[in-house]
Design an enzyme around this catalytic site. Structure first.
Site, PDB file in Angstrom:
ATOM      1  N   ASN A   1       0.820  -1.285  -0.042  1.00 48.41           N
ATOM      2  CA  ASN A   1       0.080  -0.024  -0.053  1.00 48.41           C
ATOM      3  C   ASN A   1       0.997   1.250  -0.013  1.00 48.41           C
ATOM      4  OD1 ASN A   1      -1.730   1.952   0.393  1.00 48.41           O
ATOM      5  ND2 ASN A   1      -2.907   1.018   2.354  1.00 48.41           N
TER       6      ASN A   1
ATOM      7  N   ARG B   1      -2.588  -2.018  -3.575  1.00 44.89           N
ATOM      8  CA  ARG B   1      -3.776  -1.137  -3.328  1.00 44.89           C
ATOM      9  C   ARG B   1      -3.783  -0.015  -4.356  1.00 44.89           C
ATOM     10  NH1 ARG B   1      -5.187   3.380   0.941  1.00 44.89           N
ATOM     11  NH2 ARG B   1      -7.134   3.540   0.594  1.00 44.89           N
TER      12      ARG B   1
ATOM     13  N   HIS C   1     -12.909   2.637  -0.177  1.00 44.82           N
ATOM     14  CA  HIS C   1     -13.247   1.543   0.988  1.00 44.82           C
ATOM     15  C   HIS C   1     -13.634   0.265   0.375  1.00 44.82           C
ATOM     16  CE1 HIS C   1     -13.098   4.767   4.124  1.00 44.82           C
ATOM     17  NE2 HIS C   1     -11.841   4.664   4.001  1.00 44.82           N
TER      18      HIS C   1
ATOM     19  N   ARG D   1     -12.117  15.648   7.283  1.00 45.01           N
ATOM     20  CA  ARG D   1     -12.863  16.062   6.246  1.00 45.01           C
ATOM     21  C   ARG D   1     -14.322  16.010   6.496  1.00 45.01           C
ATOM     22  NH1 ARG D   1     -11.356  10.313   2.904  1.00 45.01           N
ATOM     23  NH2 ARG D   1      -9.551  10.251   4.220  1.00 45.01           N
TER      24      ARG D   1
ATOM     25  N   GLU E   1      -8.165  -5.350   5.176  1.00 44.22           N
ATOM     26  CA  GLU E   1      -8.095  -4.793   3.804  1.00 44.22           C
ATOM     27  C   GLU E   1      -6.610  -5.645   3.096  1.00 44.22           C
ATOM     28  OE1 GLU E   1      -8.518  -0.711   5.085  1.00 44.22           O
ATOM     29  OE2 GLU E   1      -9.272  -0.485   3.114  1.00 44.22           O
TER      30      GLU E   1
END
Ligand code: ADP
Length: 397
Positions: free
Chosen positions: A8, A89, A178, A239, A382
């Site tokens: 990743n 990823r 996601h 955010r 993940e």
């Protein structure tokens, strides 16, 4: 024995995990950070514990060299556990990539082309891919896209109601993110409950620093809260999530913020941080319980938005069987879980307070026995999902 290396990559760091695909357990994991600086840093967790190094890491290629040295010095031996493939990823797959894809030069060009939609992420992912290809030239490399799981959204779910021609030209639509986590968690939930995935109406709440909700019908994503970018939807650490788009117009007119200023405001200085001065949910909870009004409002706003999406997705799904919390906040905060579903008894959701407060490793039920909807906590993974999809892409899964 087959192992998959999962990577990743960010612009100045990358994380990796070597996973034994028979046991699905990590053999090693690590982090290479401060790439491009004279005092780069590596952390490697192997069979003999944790090993750290500080050294100059000029670029991603040097970073992979440092990773190989960490394997060499601390194990496990990559000769003993050679990865059969490397899974990467990749944040944005646009509408082109709807499944894990073996990387070819053409795929790299397409990932680069999608940088327009994910300027912070796709170029960094690509740097990692190109450096990893040099470190592991003899095995297939596979891209696993955060957006892919949401390619099943119907046009009415992914369309923004703006000028259609303009949207088409600039590829403006909901993509969702996601996806790897939502897929893993919804499948794990079905497996844990012993129910066929195809029969279940599920909502997954992935609540980490970034946060998104997903409505999963029979294993397919039918709606999700993030949009063109990972900014839309839930209130997040830094955010804003959903906001009236006219706020941007107003701020550009009245506060003279330019596009860079607006980007910075909404992505980095909003959410929990903007409301309370703290972007970490643990700090927000602590301050809120200590009587800090800003932190209380931040938490209440976060919970209100979650409830909004739970209700919306029950309507979109036409009912609900399973509601699952995952990621840092979802797995650890009983306060957030309780707050998100408080007052939803009329919708068939009733938590069991004791089960919710208990710390349990692995998937577990937190709803009451008489709750029509089963509420779960499922730790996301993940890396494992990327490794599984990597194997399936090379025809070995
Ligand atoms: P990322 O999106 O970076 O992968 P994670 O899924 O690791 O993030 O989630 C990080 C978030 O989880 C942080 O905001 C942190 O506050 C939150 N978190 C971790 N542990 C707890 C806890 N015990 N209570 C509340 N929040 C927690």
């Amino acid at each position: 024995m087959s192992a998959v290396l999962v990577v990743n990559s960010g612009s100045s760091s990358f994380k990796y995990q070597l996973i034994d695909m028979e046991t699905e357990e990590p053999l090693a994991s690590g982090l290479v950070e401060r790439i491009g600086e004279s005092s780069g840093h590596t952390v490697h967790n192997g069979p003999n514990g944790k090993a750290e190094r500080t050294l100059e890491i000029r670029d991603h290629t040097a970073g992979f060299q440092a990773m190989l040295e960490a394997f060499e010095a601390n194990g496990p031996s990559l000769e003993e556990f050679p990865p059969v493939a490397v899974g990467h990823r990749v944040v944005h797959g646009g509408k082109r990539f709807f499944e894990p894809t073996v990387i070819t030069p053409l795929v790299e060009i397409n990932i680069e082309d999608l940088a327009e939609l994910a300027p912070l992420h796709n170029p960094a992912n690509l740097q990692g891919i190109r450096a990893a290809e040099k470190a592991f030239p003899d095995v297939p490399h596979v891209a696993v896209f955060d957006t892919a799981f949401h390619q099943t959204l119907a046009p009415e779910a992914y369309t923004y109601a703006i000028d259609a021609e303009l949207a088409e030209r600039h590829r403006i639509r909901r993509y969702g993110f996601h996806g790897t986590s939502h897929k893993y968690v919804s499948e794990t939930a079905a497996q844990f409950l012993g129910e066929p995935l195809g029969d279940l109406k599920q909502i997954v709440l992935h609540l980490g620093n970034g946060a998104s909700a997903c409505a999963v019908d029979g294993g397919r994503s039918i709606d999700t809260s993030m949009g063109l970018t990972p900014l839309e939807g839930l209130v997040m650490g830094t955010r804003s999530g959903d906001i009236d788009p006219a706020v941007l117009i107003h701020l550009s007119r009245r506060a003279h913020l330019d596009t860079a200023g607006l980007d910075e405001l909404l992505n980095r200085r909003s959410g929990l941080l903007g409301l309370s001065g703290r972007g970490d949910m643990r700090d927000v909870e602590e301050s809120a319980s200590g009587g800090d009004a800003g932190a209380r409002l931040a938490l209440d706003t976060y919970l209100h938005r979650l409830k909004h999406y739970i209700g919306a997705y029950i309507a979109i799904l036409g009912g609900l069987d399973v509601l699952t919390f995952t990621a840092g906040v979802g797995e650890n905060s009983s306060t957030v879980r309780a707050g998100a579903v408080a007052g939803l008894e009329a919708l068939g959701i009733r938590l069991d307070e004791e089960r919710n407060a208990e710390r349990v490793a692995g998937p577990h039920i937190i709803s009451a026995d008489d709750s029509a909807v089963t509420v779960l906590v499922v730790p996301t993974n993940e890396e494992l999902e990327i490794a599984r999809q990597t194997l399936s892409a090379i025809g070995a899964g």
